[in-house]
Motif scaffolding. Structure first.
Motif, PDB file in Angstrom:
ATOM      1  N   THR A   1      11.342  -2.910  -0.010  1.00  0.00           N
ATOM      2  CA  THR A   1      11.538  -4.357  -0.049  1.00  0.00           C
ATOM      3  C   THR A   1      10.368  -5.109   0.573  1.00  0.00           C
ATOM      4  O   THR A   1      10.097  -6.242   0.192  1.00  0.00           O
ATOM      5  CB  THR A   1      12.843  -4.765   0.654  1.00  0.00           C
ATOM      6  OG1 THR A   1      12.812  -4.300   1.998  1.00  0.00           O
ATOM      7  CG2 THR A   1      14.054  -4.204  -0.054  1.00  0.00           C
TER       8      THR A   1
ATOM      9  N   ARG B   1       4.956  -5.317  -2.009  1.00  0.00           N
ATOM     10  CA  ARG B   1       4.966  -5.743  -3.403  1.00  0.00           C
ATOM     11  C   ARG B   1       4.552  -4.550  -4.272  1.00  0.00           C
ATOM     12  O   ARG B   1       3.818  -3.675  -3.826  1.00  0.00           O
ATOM     13  CB  ARG B   1       4.013  -6.923  -3.593  1.00  0.00           C
ATOM     14  CG  ARG B   1       4.341  -7.721  -4.842  1.00  0.00           C
ATOM     15  CD  ARG B   1       3.733  -9.076  -4.826  1.00  0.00           C
ATOM     16  NE  ARG B   1       2.289  -8.968  -5.085  1.00  0.00           N
ATOM     17  CZ  ARG B   1       1.484 -10.005  -5.172  1.00  0.00           C
ATOM     18  NH1 ARG B   1       1.958 -11.228  -4.993  1.00  0.00           N
ATOM     19  NH2 ARG B   1       0.205  -9.846  -5.400  1.00  0.00           N
TER      20      ARG B   1
ATOM     21  N   GLN C   1       6.370 -10.838   0.950  1.00  0.00           N
ATOM     22  CA  GLN C   1       6.121  -9.414   0.737  1.00  0.00           C
ATOM     23  C   GLN C   1       4.683  -9.082   1.109  1.00  0.00           C
ATOM     24  O   GLN C   1       3.775  -9.906   0.976  1.00  0.00           O
ATOM     25  CB  GLN C   1       6.352  -9.016  -0.721  1.00  0.00           C
ATOM     26  CG  GLN C   1       7.813  -8.912  -1.089  1.00  0.00           C
ATOM     27  CD  GLN C   1       7.967  -8.247  -2.442  1.00  0.00           C
ATOM     28  OE1 GLN C   1       7.519  -8.781  -3.442  1.00  0.00           O
ATOM     29  NE2 GLN C   1       8.604  -7.086  -2.457  1.00  0.00           N
TER      30      GLN C   1
END
Length: 126
Positions: free
Chosen positions: A31, A34, A104
């Protein structure tokens, strides 16, 4: 949103992820990173899945990670910590630099240095 609030949000995101990773949760990287994540450290692969596969077997995955400081500046977050391998030893001083976009991590750089004997660093490493 101001640059300060973005930096603070990025900082907290990295701290939370660092703590989960340090506790053994490698899956948190799915998570945090990216999919097109770019790695700048020699020998480490780019791409989220390739990086996670690599890091799962790297020494950092089984080490004790003692967070010393976190500095955030805009979309960059620097994490300075003491990495001690299983079985002890002096370990490594590590500074990870992460760049985040939209919550991210998109890029990573690091600086890793063996912790020398205490008499070689009278002011300490951390």
């Amino acid at each position: 949103m101001t640059d300060t609030s973005a930096a603070e949000r990025n900082k907290q995101q990295v701290i939370d992820g660092f703590r989960q990773f340090a506790a053994g949760n490698i899956e948190v990287l799915r998570t945090l990173l990216r999919e097109d994540f770019v790695e700048h450290s020699p020998g480490n692969p780019s791409g989220r899945d390739a990086f996670i596969e690599y890091i799962a077997t790297a020494p950092v995955a089984g080490a004790r990670l003692d967070l010393k400081r976190v500095v955030a500046d805009g979309d960059h977050v620097v994490v300075h910590y003491h990495m001690t391998p299983p079985g002890g030893g002096r370990g490594l001083a590590v500074a990870d630099i992460w760049r985040l976009v939209d919550g991210q991590i998109v890029e990573h750089w690091d600086v890793v240095q063996p912790v020398p004997e205490p008499e070689q660093t009278p002011n300490g490493m951390f």
